[in-house]
Design a protein around this motif. Structure first.
Motif, PDB file in Angstrom:
ATOM      1  N   ASP A 164       0.809  -1.218   0.000  1.00 24.00           N
ATOM      2  CA  ASP A 164       0.000   0.000   0.000  1.00 24.00           C
ATOM      3  C   ASP A 164       0.843   1.268   0.000  1.00 24.00           C
ATOM      4  O   ASP A 164       0.299   2.381   0.092  1.00 24.00           O
ATOM      5  CB  ASP A 164      -0.914   0.019   1.236  1.00 24.00           C
ATOM      6  CG  ASP A 164      -1.923  -1.109   1.238  1.00 24.00           C
ATOM      7  OD1 ASP A 164      -2.276  -1.592   0.148  1.00 24.00           O
ATOM      8  OD2 ASP A 164      -2.350  -1.526   2.330  1.00 24.00           O
ATOM      9  N   TRP A 165       2.165   1.124  -0.102  1.00 14.81           N
ATOM     10  CA  TRP A 165       3.065   2.277   0.045  1.00 14.81           C
ATOM     11  C   TRP A 165       4.289   2.044  -0.837  1.00 14.81           C
ATOM     12  O   TRP A 165       5.355   1.709  -0.372  1.00 14.81           O
ATOM     13  CB  TRP A 165       3.461   2.416   1.506  1.00 14.81           C
ATOM     14  CG  TRP A 165       4.212   3.660   1.857  1.00 14.81           C
ATOM     15  CD1 TRP A 165       4.557   4.684   1.040  1.00 14.81           C
ATOM     16  CD2 TRP A 165       4.726   3.994   3.158  1.00 14.81           C
ATOM     17  NE1 TRP A 165       5.255   5.633   1.740  1.00 14.81           N
ATOM     18  CE2 TRP A 165       5.368   5.235   3.037  1.00 14.81           C
ATOM     19  CE3 TRP A 165       4.702   3.351   4.389  1.00 14.81           C
ATOM     20  CZ2 TRP A 165       5.982   5.839   4.123  1.00 14.81           C
ATOM     21  CZ3 TRP A 165       5.322   3.962   5.452  1.00 14.81           C
ATOM     22  CH2 TRP A 165       5.948   5.194   5.333  1.00 14.81           C
ATOM     23  N   THR A 166       4.098   2.179  -2.136  1.00 14.45           N
ATOM     24  CA  THR A 166       5.140   1.848  -3.094  1.00 14.45           C
ATOM     25  C   THR A 166       6.108   3.000  -3.286  1.00 14.45           C
ATOM     26  O   THR A 166       5.764   4.170  -3.081  1.00 14.45           O
ATOM     27  CB  THR A 166       4.535   1.450  -4.448  1.00 14.45           C
ATOM     28  OG1 THR A 166       3.718   2.521  -4.933  1.00 14.45           O
ATOM     29  CG2 THR A 166       3.691   0.190  -4.315  1.00 14.45           C
ATOM     30  N   VAL A 167       7.314   2.669  -3.704  1.00 18.67           N
ATOM     31  CA  VAL A 167       8.360   3.669  -3.915  1.00 18.67           C
ATOM     32  C   VAL A 167       8.158   4.381  -5.244  1.00 18.67           C
ATOM     33  O   VAL A 167       8.363   5.593  -5.354  1.00 18.67           O
ATOM     34  CB  VAL A 167       9.744   3.003  -3.855  1.00 18.67           C
ATOM     35  CG1 VAL A 167      10.845   4.000  -4.198  1.00 18.67           C
ATOM     36  CG2 VAL A 167       9.982   2.416  -2.473  1.00 18.67           C
ATOM     37  N   THR A 168       7.790   3.637  -6.284  1.00 16.19           N
ATOM     38  CA  THR A 168       7.476   4.218  -7.584  1.00 16.19           C
ATOM     39  C   THR A 168       6.133   3.679  -8.047  1.00 16.19           C
ATOM     40  O   THR A 168       5.735   2.562  -7.689  1.00 16.19           O
ATOM     41  CB  THR A 168       8.554   3.877  -8.638  1.00 16.19           C
ATOM     42  OG1 THR A 168       8.671   2.446  -8.749  1.00 16.19           O
ATOM     43  CG2 THR A 168       9.903   4.443  -8.256  1.00 16.19           C
ATOM     44  N   GLU A 169       5.429   4.462  -8.877  1.00 15.50           N
ATOM     45  CA  GLU A 169       4.107   4.042  -9.329  1.00 15.50           C
ATOM     46  C   GLU A 169       4.162   2.726 -10.101  1.00 15.50           C
ATOM     47  O   GLU A 169       3.225   1.920 -10.046  1.00 15.50           O
ATOM     48  CB  GLU A 169       3.485   5.132 -10.202  1.00 15.50           C
ATOM     49  CG  GLU A 169       3.070   6.383  -9.434  1.00 15.50           C
ATOM     50  CD  GLU A 169       2.345   7.371 -10.317  1.00 15.50           C
ATOM     51  OE1 GLU A 169       2.059   7.017 -11.487  1.00 15.50           O
ATOM     52  OE2 GLU A 169       2.069   8.492  -9.852  1.00 15.50           O
ATOM     53  N   SER A 170       5.250   2.487 -10.818  1.00 13.06           N
ATOM     54  CA  SER A 170       5.356   1.258 -11.608  1.00 13.06           C
ATOM     55  C   SER A 170       5.332   0.009 -10.737  1.00 13.06           C
ATOM     56  O   SER A 170       4.973  -1.075 -11.207  1.00 13.06           O
ATOM     57  CB  SER A 170       6.634   1.293 -12.457  1.00 13.06           C
ATOM     58  OG  SER A 170       7.792   1.364 -11.631  1.00 13.06           O
ATOM     59  N   ASN A 171       5.714   0.156  -9.453  1.00 17.90           N
ATOM     60  CA  ASN A 171       5.696  -1.004  -8.563  1.00 17.90           C
ATOM     61  C   ASN A 171       4.281  -1.468  -8.236  1.00 17.90           C
ATOM     62  O   ASN A 171       4.084  -2.607  -7.788  1.00 17.90           O
ATOM     63  CB  ASN A 171       6.439  -0.697  -7.261  1.00 17.90           C
ATOM     64  CG  ASN A 171       7.940  -0.703  -7.436  1.00 17.90           C
ATOM     65  OD1 ASN A 171       8.446  -0.960  -8.524  1.00 17.90           O
ATOM     66  ND2 ASN A 171       8.654  -0.429  -6.362  1.00 17.90           N
ATOM     67  N   ASP A 172       3.286  -0.593  -8.433  1.00 16.06           N
ATOM     68  CA  ASP A 172       1.908  -0.972  -8.125  1.00 16.06           C
ATOM     69  C   ASP A 172       1.492  -2.230  -8.870  1.00 16.06           C
ATOM     70  O   ASP A 172       0.714  -3.031  -8.357  1.00 16.06           O
ATOM     71  CB  ASP A 172       0.945   0.167  -8.483  1.00 16.06           C
ATOM     72  CG  ASP A 172       1.069   1.361  -7.552  1.00 16.06           C
ATOM     73  OD1 ASP A 172       1.603   1.193  -6.436  1.00 16.06           O
ATOM     74  OD2 ASP A 172       0.635   2.459  -7.934  1.00 16.06           O
ATOM     75  N   SER A 173       2.017  -2.402 -10.076  1.00 23.72           N
ATOM     76  CA  SER A 173       1.596  -3.545 -10.890  1.00 23.72           C
ATOM     77  C   SER A 173       2.026  -4.874 -10.287  1.00 23.72           C
ATOM     78  O   SER A 173       1.415  -5.909 -10.570  1.00 23.72           O
ATOM     79  CB  SER A 173       2.144  -3.410 -12.317  1.00 23.72           C
ATOM     80  OG  SER A 173       3.558  -3.365 -12.305  1.00 23.72           O
TER      81      SER A 173
END
Length: 238
Positions: A164-173
């Motif tokens: 729920d707390w990713t470093v970069t948006e791309s990690n959301d995937s």
């Protein structure tokens, strides 16, 4: 590796010293040092977000220990994929355990790899890096999970402050249904997925179950104050 750059103050009284600052493929990464309790503590900062430091390491060790404990005791030389080299605690813990077979670490930031191979973080990882079972792969974790030609008995992921707390948006995937499905397919039958998080996530537990994982559970790591760190655990069906 480039020459480490120092700020014009000495890191005493808890003030951090910037040892190295680089623009990597996913933004800025910084290695800092501060003094705490009479010893040096190193910190990794990514895009202004604190990732981890060398002050403790209990969470990173539990990540690996919990994954191994969840595997059948009679599974010979299980292969583990560690997602994120970080400050090296997870890698060092895996190398301390003779039961592990192949130990693969996927790290996307070349600067972090360099800080271990020829920089101050080698104090933690040098012995593990010399272990013939261990290898570091410079790659994006999700790309590796989707395309690697081998399967693993355990995936130990610590690339964010949590799902729920990713470093970069791309990690959301990685935490999306497609990303979790890729993790499941990269595991051997009965294999274990372990994900570190700075706080518990009931939403992520539901996502793991919806992705077809079994035995979904959460182990807590007590902290001095605030919400405990956790390791989310799940298994692929045998």
């Amino acid at each position: 590796m480039t020459t480490l750059q120092r700020d014009p103050y000495d890191g005493t009284a808890g003030r951090p010293v910037t040892l190295d600052r680089r623009e990597g493929p996913y933004g800025e990464v910084v290695l800092r040092r501060r003094e705490a309790g009479g010893r040096a503590v190193h910190e990794i900062i990514a895009n202004g977000c604190f990732l981890m430091d060398t002050s403790d390491g209990r969470s990173e060790r539990l990540l690996v220990d919990a994954a191994l404990a969840a595997l059948p005791a009679d599974r010979p030389e299980p292969a583990v994929l560690i997602g994120g080299l970080g400050v090296g605690f997870s890698l060092a813990r895996a190398a301390e355990e003779p039961r592990w077979g192949r130990i693969t670490v996927v790290e996307r930031e070349p600067a972090v790899i360099g800080w271990h191979r020829s920089g101050p973080l080698g104090e933690i990882s040098a012995g593990a890096l010399a272990d013939p079972r261990a290898e570091i792969v410079e790659d994006d974790l999700l790309r590796h999970v989707r395309t690697a030609p081998v399967r693993y008995d355990a995936l130990c992921l610590d690339i964010d402050n949590g799902p729920d707390w990713t470093v970069t948006e791309s990690n959301d995937s990685l935490y999306s249904p497609a990303g979790l499905a890729a993790c499941r397919e990269r595991l051997t039958p009965g294999g274990v997925l372990a994900v570190w998080s700075a706080r518990p996530s009931a939403r992520f537990e539901r996502a793991l179950r919806n992705a077809g994982f079994e035995a979904v559970r959460t182990e807590e790591i007590a902290v001095a104050r605030g919400v405990p760190d956790v390791v989310h655990l799940a298994q692929r069906a045998a």
